[in-house]
Design an enzyme around this catalytic site. Structure first.
Site, PDB file in Angstrom:
ATOM      1  N   GLY A 169     -16.980 -82.231 152.634  1.00 19.81           N
ATOM      2  CA  GLY A 169     -15.583 -82.309 152.247  1.00 19.81           C
ATOM      3  C   GLY A 169     -15.057 -83.720 152.161  1.00 19.81           C
ATOM      4  O   GLY A 169     -15.803 -84.670 151.946  1.00 19.81           O
ATOM      5  N   GLU A 176     -16.739 -83.095 161.422  1.00 20.87           N
ATOM      6  CA  GLU A 176     -18.126 -83.511 161.182  1.00 20.87           C
ATOM      7  C   GLU A 176     -18.455 -84.642 162.148  1.00 20.87           C
ATOM      8  O   GLU A 176     -17.574 -85.106 162.886  1.00 20.87           O
ATOM      9  CB  GLU A 176     -18.315 -83.953 159.723  1.00 20.87           C
ATOM     10  CG  GLU A 176     -18.256 -82.787 158.746  1.00 20.87           C
ATOM     11  CD  GLU A 176     -18.423 -83.193 157.292  1.00 20.87           C
ATOM     12  OE1 GLU A 176     -18.464 -84.398 157.008  1.00 20.87           O
ATOM     13  OE2 GLU A 176     -18.509 -82.293 156.455  1.00 20.87           O
ATOM     14  N   ARG A 193     -23.637 -90.217 162.414  1.00 19.62           N
ATOM     15  CA  ARG A 193     -24.836 -89.882 161.661  1.00 19.62           C
ATOM     16  C   ARG A 193     -26.060 -90.720 162.018  1.00 19.62           C
ATOM     17  O   ARG A 193     -27.165 -90.209 162.103  1.00 19.62           O
ATOM     18  CB  ARG A 193     -24.488 -90.092 160.186  1.00 19.62           C
ATOM     19  CG  ARG A 193     -25.191 -89.234 159.261  1.00 19.62           C
ATOM     20  CD  ARG A 193     -24.521 -89.300 157.932  1.00 19.62           C
ATOM     21  NE  ARG A 193     -23.559 -88.241 157.775  1.00 19.62           N
ATOM     22  CZ  ARG A 193     -22.822 -88.068 156.693  1.00 19.62           C
ATOM     23  NH1 ARG A 193     -22.931 -88.906 155.682  1.00 19.62           N
ATOM     24  NH2 ARG A 193     -21.979 -87.083 156.597  1.00 19.62           N
ATOM     25  N   HIS A 233     -29.274 -90.896 151.978  1.00 16.44           N
ATOM     26  CA  HIS A 233     -28.072 -90.152 151.591  1.00 16.44           C
ATOM     27  C   HIS A 233     -27.007 -91.020 150.937  1.00 16.44           C
ATOM     28  O   HIS A 233     -26.368 -90.589 149.978  1.00 16.44           O
ATOM     29  CB  HIS A 233     -27.501 -89.492 152.846  1.00 16.44           C
ATOM     30  CG  HIS A 233     -26.317 -88.614 152.612  1.00 16.44           C
ATOM     31  ND1 HIS A 233     -26.336 -87.537 151.747  1.00 16.44           N
ATOM     32  CD2 HIS A 233     -25.057 -88.642 153.120  1.00 16.44           C
ATOM     33  CE1 HIS A 233     -25.153 -86.931 151.748  1.00 16.44           C
ATOM     34  NE2 HIS A 233     -24.363 -87.591 152.560  1.00 16.44           N
ATOM     35  N   ARG A 238     -21.488 -95.175 157.352  1.00 18.13           N
ATOM     36  CA  ARG A 238     -20.298 -94.469 156.876  1.00 18.13           C
ATOM     37  C   ARG A 238     -19.983 -93.252 157.737  1.00 18.13           C
ATOM     38  O   ARG A 238     -20.866 -92.466 158.072  1.00 18.13           O
ATOM     39  CB  ARG A 238     -20.523 -94.021 155.424  1.00 18.13           C
ATOM     40  CG  ARG A 238     -19.406 -93.180 154.883  1.00 18.13           C
ATOM     41  CD  ARG A 238     -19.561 -92.897 153.424  1.00 18.13           C
ATOM     42  NE  ARG A 238     -20.685 -92.055 153.099  1.00 18.13           N
ATOM     43  CZ  ARG A 238     -20.722 -90.735 153.265  1.00 18.13           C
ATOM     44  NH1 ARG A 238     -19.701 -90.095 153.816  1.00 18.13           N
ATOM     45  NH2 ARG A 238     -21.787 -90.043 152.901  1.00 18.13           N
TER      46      ARG A 238
HETATM   47  C1  SIN Z   1     -22.296 -83.506 154.675  1.00 19.03           C
HETATM   48  O1  SIN Z   1     -21.716 -82.527 154.221  1.00 19.03           O
HETATM   49  O2  SIN Z   1     -22.946 -83.520 155.709  1.00 19.03           O
HETATM   50  C2  SIN Z   1     -22.219 -84.772 153.905  1.00 19.03           C
HETATM   51  C3  SIN Z   1     -20.871 -85.301 153.982  1.00 19.03           C
HETATM   52  C4  SIN Z   1     -20.902 -86.764 153.759  1.00 19.03           C
HETATM   53  O3  SIN Z   1     -21.882 -87.307 153.261  1.00 19.03           O
HETATM   54  O4  SIN Z   1     -19.930 -87.410 154.127  1.00 19.03           O
END
Ligand code: SIN
Length: 544
Positions: A68, A133, A303, A364, A399
């Site tokens: 999102g 997240e 992340r 990514h 990020r």
């Molecule tokens: C994800 O949905 O894990 C990716 C979102 C993102 O790359 O910020």
């Protein structure tokens, strides 16, 4: 700090002379959230806007975004809290002013996206549904279609572009190189167009400004969540034109990409962080929850922390992947909240309702790119950059989840605020004295394998030197045919070379840049940024 070696790559791409030409005020390169927002916001302010895109309008990374878009929209949340989470994730390498812009202008920008017709998900009480997240301390991720946020945003933006006949679109158009005026600023760009009637083959667009919104570089690596179009073209075009690129070494590896086996290559299925946001946990093959004790947020740590923990566990156990356990969500929840991921997993023979999902980190997102100021201006007059191709400074070394769509949105709005008042006169291009060159598409696999095995999640001096040697060797191979494969591969080589050198120079571990031989963060030596510039194919790196 070691000195950066001198590298030679093509100063411009070898291409036939333009067979057609046209003019525009502004050319926007790219058609994801950043490009289409810029075009729509420039409408009515400049006369002729041309959007060029390498494939069809929807082929870029925006379409693939699952989780999102982050913004302080929920009750109790604030831009200040979003700012803190963004800065913490960025590991001391963010531009604080850019982050402030992102988080304060973000909520309004998302509301505008809603006004444009984007259908975000809502809770049963009618409020915008917000999830969490990695690295976020609040529920602030707006999503659409459960896990198809990017596709919904892309749909709404394309619908708006289709209602704007004054914006011309050329699809299947690769940006080859910028045309530069005598003052070194933008005079236009060359394009290669495939099958668009009279505009077929290489052509020249003479224009007063170029907005690069062409996305990232994921195809530098063998496995990536990025689509096949993400070959770093915009970054390479900008670098060859003299623009400063920044923070290239900070490439984010998403922790939970579905593992499809050792031979799987190219775009791989993403398992959104939002799945962990809804309670899924990472386990090893014995069922141990190895994120516990690693970070206070455990499976929802930033992340880079999760990717490193997975890699560590993979190395300790000798296994090629870990597992994501989301079985507790149940069939009905999976179907409603993550229909896209559910369908993808099932397509590969894994039913996440009952099975663990095999996951491993894969490339990514490029946190670095074309260095811009707070208004999207690059160091080349008339050249602007926005979205993943840019380095506005909001991401630093890592990020924060779901800040990428937001960055494209916010900074494209900003470009549209300043660009009309800064339009350059239409100028003839100066003679191009840069040395033309091209490497063949056939070297792409070797390049990707060298980058993945030696410049991937784990880096060390020996591996980085080996990668540089392989890239140098590939730079010496000359293409026999001039085609899109060769142009893209030359762009990949150009960006890989700068990226590998930056990774070798940064002798510390910070955010997504993980040096096995320098495992600590070293603020004394490396609190600055590594900037790369190119002069006729020769790159120079500097710590600023
Ligand atoms: C994800 O949905 O894990 C990716 C979102 C993102 O790359 O910020």
């Amino acid at each position: 700090m070691p000195t950066a070696p001198v590298r030679r790559v093509p100063g411009r791409l070898l291409a036939p002379d333009p067979g057609w030409s046209t003019t525009a005020d502004v050319v926007v390169v790219g058609s994801g959230i950043a490009g289409l927002t810029a075009a729509l916001r420039l409408r009515g302010q400049v006369d002729k806007i041309l959007v060029v895109t390498k494939d069809v309008l929807a082929a870029g990374s925006t379409q693939w975004a699952q989780g999102g878009i982050a913004a302080a929209l929920g009750p109790g949340d604030s831009p200040e809290e979003h700012e803190v989470d963004t800065l913490v994730a960025g590991a001391g390498a963010c531009d604080a002013k850019a982050v402030r812009v992102l988080v304060t202008e973000g909520p309004e920008a998302v509301r505008e996206l809603i006004a444009l017709g984007t259908n975000f998900d809502h809770d049963p009480d009618g409020e915008l549904s917000l999830t969490r997240e990695g690295g976020h301390h609040r529920d602030r991720i707006a999503h659409a279609g459960g896990d198809a946020t990017g596709a919904e945003i892309q749909r709404a933006l394309i619908a708006a572009i289709e209602q704007a006949p004054e914006i011309e679109v050329i699809q299947h158009a690769l940006a080859v190189d910028l045309l530069l005026a005598d003052d070194g600023g933008v005079a236009g760009l060359t394009l290669h167009v495939m099958g668009e009637g009279q505009r077929d083959g290489v052509g020249a667009v003479h224009c007063r400004a170029v907005v690069l919104a062409s996305g990232g570089l994921g195809q530098v690596f063998s496995q990536t969540t990025n689509p096949s179009v993400s070959t770093g073209d915009g970054m390479a075009v900008a670098l060859r034109a003299g623009a400063v690129l920044r923070d290239l070494e900070f490439v984010q590896f998403h922790p939970t990409v579905m593992y499809l086996g050792p031979d799987s290559h190219g775009q791989q299925p993403l398992i959104s962080e939002a799945v962990r946001g809804e309670g899924a946990v990472l386990v090893d093959s014995e069922g141990n929850r190895f994120m516990q004790g690693v970070h206070e947020l455990a499976d929802l740590a930033p992340r880079d922390v999760v990717a490193k923990a997975i890699m560590r566990r993979m190395m300790e156990t000798g296994e090629p992947h870990m597992w994501l356990d989301a079985t507790h969500l149940g069939a009905a929840f999976w179907e409603r909240r993550f229909p896209t991921i559910l369908a993808t997993c099932r397509r590969y023979g894994v039913d996440p309702v009952t099975d663990l999902i095999p996951v491993a980190p894969a490339c990514h997102y490029a946190s670095g790119g074309v260095h811009t100021d707070l208004w999207g201006r690059s160091s080349v007059p008339g050249l602007y950059a926005t979205g993943e191709v840019a380095c506005s400074g909001v991401h630093g070394a890592n990020r924060l989840a779901s800040n990428s769509l937001l960055e494209g949105l916010v900074f494209s709005r900003r470009i549209a605020q300043v660009l009309p008042g800064e339009l350059r006169p239409l100028q003839p291009p100066a003679p191009d004295t840069r040395t033309a060159g091209l490497v063949p598409g056939a070297v792409r696999r070797e390049l990707q394998e060298a980058m993945t095995s030696r410049v991937g999640v784990l880096r060390n001096a020996g591996g980085l030197a080996e990668a540089a040697g392989i890239l140098d060797k590939l730079a010496g191979v000359t293409a026999e045919t001039v085609d899109q494969q060769s142009w893209e591969t030359t762009n990949l080589l150009t960006i890989s070379t700068a990226l590998a050198d930056a990774a070798a120079l940064r002798e510390e571990t910070r955010g997504s840049h993980w040096r096995e031989d320098f495992p600590e963060r070293d603020d004394e030596r490396f609190s600055g940024h590594l900037d790369v510039v190119m002069d006729d194919g020769t790159t120079t790196l500097e710590l600023r």
